[in-house]
Design a protein around this motif. Structure first.
Motif, PDB file in Angstrom:
ATOM      1  N   LEU A  13       0.803  -1.222   0.000  1.00 53.78           N
ATOM      2  CA  LEU A  13       0.000   0.000   0.000  1.00 53.78           C
ATOM      3  C   LEU A  13       0.837   1.274   0.000  1.00 53.78           C
ATOM      4  CD1 LEU A  13      -2.860  -1.030   2.448  1.00 53.78           C
ATOM      5  CD2 LEU A  13      -2.885  -1.001  -0.047  1.00 53.78           C
ATOM      6  N   THR A  14       2.092   1.178  -0.387  1.00 51.61           N
ATOM      7  CA  THR A  14       2.899   2.385  -0.510  1.00 51.61           C
ATOM      8  C   THR A  14       2.459   3.156  -1.749  1.00 51.61           C
ATOM      9  OG1 THR A  14       4.618   1.304  -1.801  1.00 51.61           O
ATOM     10  CG2 THR A  14       4.910   1.330   0.609  1.00 51.61           C
ATOM     11  N   ILE A  15       2.712   4.429  -1.759  1.00 47.71           N
ATOM     12  CA  ILE A  15       2.333   5.276  -2.895  1.00 47.71           C
ATOM     13  C   ILE A  15       2.933   4.732  -4.190  1.00 47.71           C
ATOM     14  CG2 ILE A  15       2.599   7.590  -3.903  1.00 47.71           C
ATOM     15  CD1 ILE A  15       0.547   7.394  -1.600  1.00 47.71           C
ATOM     16  N   GLU A  16       4.168   4.291  -4.134  1.00 41.96           N
ATOM     17  CA  GLU A  16       4.829   3.779  -5.337  1.00 41.96           C
ATOM     18  C   GLU A  16       4.095   2.556  -5.890  1.00 41.96           C
ATOM     19  OE1 GLU A  16       7.438   6.122  -2.860  1.00 41.96           O
ATOM     20  OE2 GLU A  16       6.496   4.209  -2.383  1.00 41.96           O
ATOM     21  N   ASN A  17       3.700   1.647  -5.028  1.00 44.00           N
ATOM     22  CA  ASN A  17       2.977   0.461  -5.485  1.00 44.00           C
ATOM     23  C   ASN A  17       1.585   0.794  -5.979  1.00 44.00           C
ATOM     24  OD1 ASN A  17       5.054  -1.371  -5.095  1.00 44.00           O
ATOM     25  ND2 ASN A  17       4.410  -1.872  -3.021  1.00 44.00           N
ATOM     26  N   LEU A  18       0.930   1.731  -5.331  1.00 41.03           N
ATOM     27  CA  LEU A  18      -0.407   2.119  -5.762  1.00 41.03           C
ATOM     28  C   LEU A  18      -0.354   2.866  -7.099  1.00 41.03           C
ATOM     29  CD1 LEU A  18      -1.974   3.180  -2.362  1.00 41.03           C
ATOM     30  CD2 LEU A  18      -2.325   1.049  -3.619  1.00 41.03           C
ATOM     31  N   ASP A  19       0.678   3.648  -7.324  1.00 38.42           N
ATOM     32  CA  ASP A  19       0.846   4.345  -8.597  1.00 38.42           C
ATOM     33  C   ASP A  19       1.028   3.355  -9.737  1.00 38.42           C
ATOM     34  OD1 ASP A  19       0.540   6.878  -7.596  1.00 38.42           O
ATOM     35  OD2 ASP A  19       2.675   7.331  -7.526  1.00 38.42           O
ATOM     36  N   ASP A  20       1.660   2.223  -9.475  1.00 36.41           N
ATOM     37  CA  ASP A  20       1.907   1.224 -10.512  1.00 36.41           C
ATOM     38  C   ASP A  20       0.644   0.503 -10.963  1.00 36.41           C
ATOM     39  OD1 ASP A  20       4.601   1.785 -10.563  1.00 36.41           O
ATOM     40  OD2 ASP A  20       5.160   0.118  -9.256  1.00 36.41           O
ATOM     41  N   ILE A  21      -0.421   0.562 -10.197  1.00 36.07           N
ATOM     42  CA  ILE A  21      -1.648  -0.148 -10.533  1.00 36.07           C
ATOM     43  C   ILE A  21      -2.253   0.370 -11.842  1.00 36.07           C
ATOM     44  CG2 ILE A  21      -4.049  -0.536  -9.815  1.00 36.07           C
ATOM     45  CD1 ILE A  21      -3.026  -0.659  -6.956  1.00 36.07           C
ATOM     46  N   ASP A  22      -2.201   1.658 -12.064  1.00 38.82           N
ATOM     47  CA  ASP A  22      -2.793   2.245 -13.275  1.00 38.82           C
ATOM     48  C   ASP A  22      -1.945   2.048 -14.524  1.00 38.82           C
ATOM     49  OD1 ASP A  22      -5.000   3.136 -11.871  1.00 38.82           O
ATOM     50  OD2 ASP A  22      -4.104   5.083 -11.431  1.00 38.82           O
ATOM     51  N   ARG A  23      -0.735   1.617 -14.358  1.00 42.90           N
ATOM     52  CA  ARG A  23       0.178   1.501 -15.504  1.00 42.90           C
ATOM     53  C   ARG A  23       0.114   0.152 -16.143  1.00 42.90           C
ATOM     54  NH1 ARG A  23       4.917   4.632 -12.381  1.00 42.90           N
ATOM     55  NH2 ARG A  23       3.765   6.521 -12.198  1.00 42.90           N
TER      56      ARG A  23
END
Length: 63
Positions: free
Chosen positions: A53-63
């Protein structure tokens, strides 16, 4: 992401907790589910911060 989070919680808790505990916690307090509340419950279940649930991991979801 949910499978990764469940695996992380199970590993960190020695199999004593899972994403099911997070879902139960969310259901106990009816109303709006926020990322903050979801993260808090996940960290309580895991006994500490969760990488899923880190920002980096959550940002990767849309990619």
């Amino acid at each position: 992401m949910m499978r990764e989070l469940d695996s992380e919680i199970r590993k960190a808790s020695g199999g004593k907790a899972s994403i099911d505990d997070v879902a139960r916690g969310l259901a106990e307090k009816r109303g709006e589910v926020t990322l903050e509340r979801f993260r808090q419950l996940a960290e309580e279940a895991a006994g500490g911060p969760v990488q899923a649930l880190t920002i980096e991991n959550l940002d990767d979801i849309d990619r």
